[in-house]
Design an enzyme around this catalytic site. Structure first.
Site, short mmCIF file in Angstrom:
data_model
loop_
_atom_site.label_atom_id
_atom_site.label_comp_id
_atom_site.label_asym_id
_atom_site.label_seq_id
_atom_site.Cartn_x
_atom_site.Cartn_y
_atom_site.Cartn_z
N LEU A 1 -69.74 -37.70 -20.78
CA LEU A 1 -68.41 -37.77 -21.36
C LEU A 1 -67.53 -36.69 -20.75
O LEU A 1 -67.98 -35.57 -20.50
CB LEU A 1 -68.49 -37.57 -22.87
CG LEU A 1 -69.40 -38.55 -23.62
CD1 LEU A 1 -69.50 -38.16 -25.08
CD2 LEU A 1 -68.87 -39.96 -23.49
N ASP A 2 -66.26 -37.03 -20.54
CA ASP A 2 -65.34 -36.02 -20.05
C ASP A 2 -64.84 -35.19 -21.23
O ASP A 2 -65.13 -35.48 -22.38
CB ASP A 2 -64.17 -36.66 -19.30
CG ASP A 2 -63.32 -37.56 -20.19
OD1 ASP A 2 -63.61 -37.65 -21.39
OD2 ASP A 2 -62.38 -38.15 -19.67
N LYS A 3 -64.11 -34.16 -20.93
CA LYS A 3 -63.64 -33.27 -22.00
C LYS A 3 -62.12 -33.36 -22.14
O LYS A 3 -61.45 -32.38 -22.39
CB LYS A 3 -64.06 -31.83 -21.70
CG LYS A 3 -65.55 -31.68 -21.71
CD LYS A 3 -65.95 -30.25 -21.61
CE LYS A 3 -67.45 -30.19 -21.61
NZ LYS A 3 -68.00 -29.12 -22.29
N THR A 4 -61.57 -34.56 -21.98
CA THR A 4 -60.13 -34.72 -22.07
C THR A 4 -59.65 -35.05 -23.48
O THR A 4 -58.47 -35.16 -23.72
CB THR A 4 -59.64 -35.85 -21.14
OG1 THR A 4 -60.26 -37.06 -21.55
CG2 THR A 4 -59.98 -35.56 -19.70
N THR B 1 -60.59 -37.88 -25.01
CA THR B 1 -60.63 -39.32 -25.17
C THR B 1 -61.61 -39.72 -26.27
O THR B 1 -61.33 -40.62 -27.05
CB THR B 1 -61.05 -39.98 -23.84
OG1 THR B 1 -60.18 -39.52 -22.82
CG2 THR B 1 -60.98 -41.48 -23.93
#
Length: 160
Positions: free
Chosen positions: A87-90, A92
């Site tokens: 998972l990205d850390k934006t 989302t």
């Protein structure tokens, strides 16, 4: 033929339900229902041909209502092979929408200057990540300018 076949299958399914409900193991209702549905599915395999695509369509629609986007039914079918999810850390996942958290520069650019240029160029874009960059710049009170010659290139970004 179907005027005899369908009532016969329904009759057999009802008889199966009653037999499993009376003589079957506990929980009696669940066992009887599974057996009756099994009779219907085996007797009418076309039901599977309709039920499977319908269930995929309904589940992806319900997921989309909750913000879960699935690219295709094939992606959903192969998801059982996943053993790692990155998972990205934006934001989302946690907030349901992307959020700009950090700006990392290289060379002679300052963080605010790079963010001003990128956010200014992204202003006309409708992409959710572009909106996150523009919102991040505005939250840092960076003045944006209007881009010249904006061109969105599907799947590859933009040029301005």
């Amino acid at each position: 033929m179907s005027s005899y076949f369908v009532p016969a299958v329904i009759g057999i399914a009802i008889w199966t339900f009653v037999a499993w409900f009376v003589f079957g193991p506990q929980p009696a209702f669940t066992s009887a229902m599974v057996a009756a549905v099994a009779v219907l599915i085996i007797a009418c395999p076309c039901a599977l041909g309709l039920a499977t695509p319908l269930s995929v369509m309904v589940s992806t629609g319900k997921g989309a209502e909750q913000g879960i986007l699935i690219r295709s039914a094939e992606a959903l079918e192969t998801a059982h092979k996943l053993n790692t999810i990155v998972l990205d850390k934006t934001g989302t996942i946690t907030r349901g929408q992307p959020v700009l958290t950090d700006v990392v520069t290289q060379g002679d650019f300052q963080d605010d200057e790079l963010l001003r240029l990128v956010a200014s160029a992204e202003r006309p874009s409708e992409h959710p990540l572009a909106a996150a960059v523009v919102a991040g710049a505005r939250s840092r009170e960076i003045l944006l300018s209007e881009p010249v010659g904006f061109n969105s290139i599907t799947g590859k970004g933009f040029r301005a």
